[in-house]
Design a protein around this motif. Structure first.
Motif, PDB file in Angstrom:
ATOM      1  N   ALA A  47      -7.982  -3.462   9.713  1.00 45.77           N
ATOM      2  CA  ALA A  47      -9.289  -3.403   9.078  1.00 45.77           C
ATOM      3  C   ALA A  47      -9.498  -2.432   8.148  1.00 45.77           C
ATOM      4  O   ALA A  47     -10.119  -2.734   7.164  1.00 45.77           O
ATOM      5  CB  ALA A  47     -10.300  -2.854  10.438  1.00 45.77           C
ATOM      6  N   ARG A  48      -8.788  -1.371   8.217  1.00 48.35           N
ATOM      7  CA  ARG A  48      -8.780  -0.317   7.535  1.00 48.35           C
ATOM      8  C   ARG A  48      -8.108  -1.014   5.981  1.00 48.35           C
ATOM      9  O   ARG A  48      -8.662  -0.661   4.671  1.00 48.35           O
ATOM     10  CB  ARG A  48      -8.044   0.857   7.526  1.00 48.35           C
ATOM     11  CG  ARG A  48      -8.383   2.173   6.658  1.00 48.35           C
ATOM     12  CD  ARG A  48      -8.039   3.467   7.205  1.00 48.35           C
ATOM     13  NE  ARG A  48      -6.466   3.437   7.524  1.00 48.35           N
ATOM     14  CZ  ARG A  48      -5.995   3.782   8.832  1.00 48.35           C
ATOM     15  NH1 ARG A  48      -6.985   4.012   9.769  1.00 48.35           N
ATOM     16  NH2 ARG A  48      -4.618   3.819   9.212  1.00 48.35           N
ATOM     17  N   HIS A  49      -7.068  -1.554   6.279  1.00 47.87           N
ATOM     18  CA  HIS A  49      -6.087  -1.991   4.879  1.00 47.87           C
ATOM     19  C   HIS A  49      -7.142  -3.090   4.192  1.00 47.87           C
ATOM     20  O   HIS A  49      -7.222  -2.986   2.895  1.00 47.87           O
ATOM     21  CB  HIS A  49      -5.097  -2.763   5.401  1.00 47.87           C
ATOM     22  CG  HIS A  49      -3.820  -1.957   5.888  1.00 47.87           C
ATOM     23  ND1 HIS A  49      -2.668  -2.208   6.349  1.00 47.87           N
ATOM     24  CD2 HIS A  49      -3.868  -0.560   5.915  1.00 47.87           C
ATOM     25  CE1 HIS A  49      -1.986  -1.178   6.570  1.00 47.87           C
ATOM     26  NE2 HIS A  49      -2.687  -0.162   6.158  1.00 47.87           N
ATOM     27  N   LYS A  50      -7.894  -4.019   4.884  1.00 52.03           N
ATOM     28  CA  LYS A  50      -8.793  -5.006   4.367  1.00 52.03           C
ATOM     29  C   LYS A  50      -9.584  -4.614   3.299  1.00 52.03           C
ATOM     30  O   LYS A  50     -10.138  -5.191   2.482  1.00 52.03           O
ATOM     31  CB  LYS A  50      -9.476  -5.776   5.284  1.00 52.03           C
ATOM     32  CG  LYS A  50      -8.306  -6.839   6.081  1.00 52.03           C
ATOM     33  CD  LYS A  50      -8.795  -7.905   6.927  1.00 52.03           C
ATOM     34  CE  LYS A  50      -7.872  -8.740   7.452  1.00 52.03           C
ATOM     35  NZ  LYS A  50      -8.196  -9.701   8.679  1.00 52.03           N
ATOM     36  N   LEU A 117       1.117  -6.850   4.636  1.00 54.56           N
ATOM     37  CA  LEU A 117       0.269  -5.708   4.383  1.00 54.56           C
ATOM     38  C   LEU A 117      -1.101  -6.389   3.913  1.00 54.56           C
ATOM     39  O   LEU A 117      -1.103  -7.010   2.740  1.00 54.56           O
ATOM     40  CB  LEU A 117       0.822  -4.990   2.956  1.00 54.56           C
ATOM     41  CG  LEU A 117       2.122  -4.219   3.407  1.00 54.56           C
ATOM     42  CD1 LEU A 117       2.924  -3.608   2.018  1.00 54.56           C
ATOM     43  CD2 LEU A 117       1.883  -3.067   4.356  1.00 54.56           C
ATOM     44  N   ASN A 118      -2.133  -6.024   4.415  1.00 52.27           N
ATOM     45  CA  ASN A 118      -3.396  -6.631   4.480  1.00 52.27           C
ATOM     46  C   ASN A 118      -4.155  -6.214   3.315  1.00 52.27           C
ATOM     47  O   ASN A 118      -5.280  -6.520   2.924  1.00 52.27           O
ATOM     48  CB  ASN A 118      -4.262  -6.478   5.718  1.00 52.27           C
ATOM     49  CG  ASN A 118      -3.654  -7.472   6.562  1.00 52.27           C
ATOM     50  OD1 ASN A 118      -3.635  -8.475   6.729  1.00 52.27           O
ATOM     51  ND2 ASN A 118      -2.993  -6.906   7.898  1.00 52.27           N
ATOM     52  N   TYR A 119      -3.694  -5.159   2.600  1.00 54.41           N
ATOM     53  CA  TYR A 119      -4.347  -4.377   1.652  1.00 54.41           C
ATOM     54  C   TYR A 119      -3.966  -5.177   0.218  1.00 54.41           C
ATOM     55  O   TYR A 119      -4.338  -4.817  -0.956  1.00 54.41           O
ATOM     56  CB  TYR A 119      -4.358  -2.957   1.290  1.00 54.41           C
ATOM     57  CG  TYR A 119      -2.828  -2.425   1.522  1.00 54.41           C
ATOM     58  CD1 TYR A 119      -2.119  -2.273   0.392  1.00 54.41           C
ATOM     59  CD2 TYR A 119      -2.501  -2.128   2.730  1.00 54.41           C
ATOM     60  CE1 TYR A 119      -0.881  -1.790   0.420  1.00 54.41           C
ATOM     61  CE2 TYR A 119      -1.207  -1.505   2.695  1.00 54.41           C
ATOM     62  CZ  TYR A 119      -0.237  -1.384   1.779  1.00 54.41           C
ATOM     63  OH  TYR A 119       0.832  -0.780   1.841  1.00 54.41           O
ATOM     64  N   LEU A 120      -2.894  -6.189   0.259  1.00 51.58           N
ATOM     65  CA  LEU A 120      -2.261  -6.909  -0.962  1.00 51.58           C
ATOM     66  C   LEU A 120      -3.455  -8.120  -1.145  1.00 51.58           C
ATOM     67  O   LEU A 120      -3.492  -8.852   0.032  1.00 51.58           O
ATOM     68  CB  LEU A 120      -1.032  -7.105  -0.862  1.00 51.58           C
ATOM     69  CG  LEU A 120      -0.181  -5.857  -0.844  1.00 51.58           C
ATOM     70  CD1 LEU A 120       1.494  -6.243  -0.565  1.00 51.58           C
ATOM     71  CD2 LEU A 120      -0.424  -4.929  -1.918  1.00 51.58           C
ATOM     72  N   ASN A 121      -3.499  -8.490  -2.290  1.00 52.66           N
ATOM     73  CA  ASN A 121      -4.009  -9.907  -2.385  1.00 52.66           C
ATOM     74  C   ASN A 121      -3.021 -10.953  -2.737  1.00 52.66           C
ATOM     75  O   ASN A 121      -1.875 -10.305  -2.872  1.00 52.66           O
ATOM     76  CB  ASN A 121      -5.163  -9.933  -3.579  1.00 52.66           C
ATOM     77  CG  ASN A 121      -4.179  -9.561  -4.895  1.00 52.66           C
ATOM     78  OD1 ASN A 121      -3.314 -10.064  -5.413  1.00 52.66           O
ATOM     79  ND2 ASN A 121      -5.348  -8.931  -5.918  1.00 52.66           N
TER      80      ASN A 121
END
Length: 195
Positions: A47-50, A117-121
């Motif tokens: 959730a934080r990564h998103k 890695l959920n913070y990458l598009n």
């Protein structure tokens, strides 16, 4: 008795192993675990990564024009990279059994894990996939070449070289003709350190 060079090479190898161990400690710091080659983050971390994902429109509109114009030159390299991958992998499959050289495991060099890695598009993930493939492949190539060199020409260089491959410490000193003739066959087949 080991030479000073062999002692230093062993120290370098031990430091590399220590570095890898230290990097693995990040699993605890960033709350992930690896199971069956897959990376799992805790739900709160996901959730934080998103919250840090850069939306595609912003990602593209914020990009510098010179970076956008360079993209075709980066991606055209995939053609020779894939052709080299096919060629060198085929070489290893055919020739290494003939020479009695242990095969290099692709999965030890080519690692795909950044897609977790959920913070990458999506563009960043594709770019990371490309870089992981290309750089991993070059490491894979270097190991295949190093093992080949150990079999065919295991002689250290007289001139300084920028980086040493993993097999170099097994090589015979430059100019040592007596040792070369006495130990060439033993050196060619000295792969007992490979797991």
């Amino acid at each position: 008795m080991p030479t000073q060079i062999e002692i230093l090479l062993d120290k370098i190898k031990n430091l590399e192993d220590e570095l890898v161990d230290e990097l693995q400690k990040q699993q605890e710091e960033f709350s992930y675990e690896i199971s069956k080659r897959r990376i799992y983050f805790e739900e709160k971390v996901i959730a934080r990564h998103k919250r840090y994902v850069k939306q595609l429109f912003s990602y593209i509109s914020d990009a510098k024009l010179k970076h956008i114009l360079s993209v075709p030159f980066i991606w055209i390299c995939i053609i020779p990279i894939v052709l080299m991958d096919i060629t060198i992998s085929l070489y290893q499959e055919i020739c290494f059994p003939i020479y009695g050289i242990p095969k290099v495991k692709r999965q030890d060099y080519i690692v795909f894990d950044r897609q977790y890695l959920n913070y990458l598009n999506i563009i960043e993930k594709i770019n990371c996939f490309y870089c992981s493939y290309a750089n991993g492949l070059f490491g894979y190539f270097q190991e295949i070449a190093g093992r080949t060199e150990q079999f065919w020409c295991p002689i250290k260089h007289a001139k300084r070289i920028k980086s040493l491959h993993s097999r170099y410490q097994k090589f015979i000193d430059y100019g040592d003709a007596e040792t070369y003739r006495a130990k060439i066959e033993k050196t060619r087949h000295d792969f007992k350190d490979i797991k």
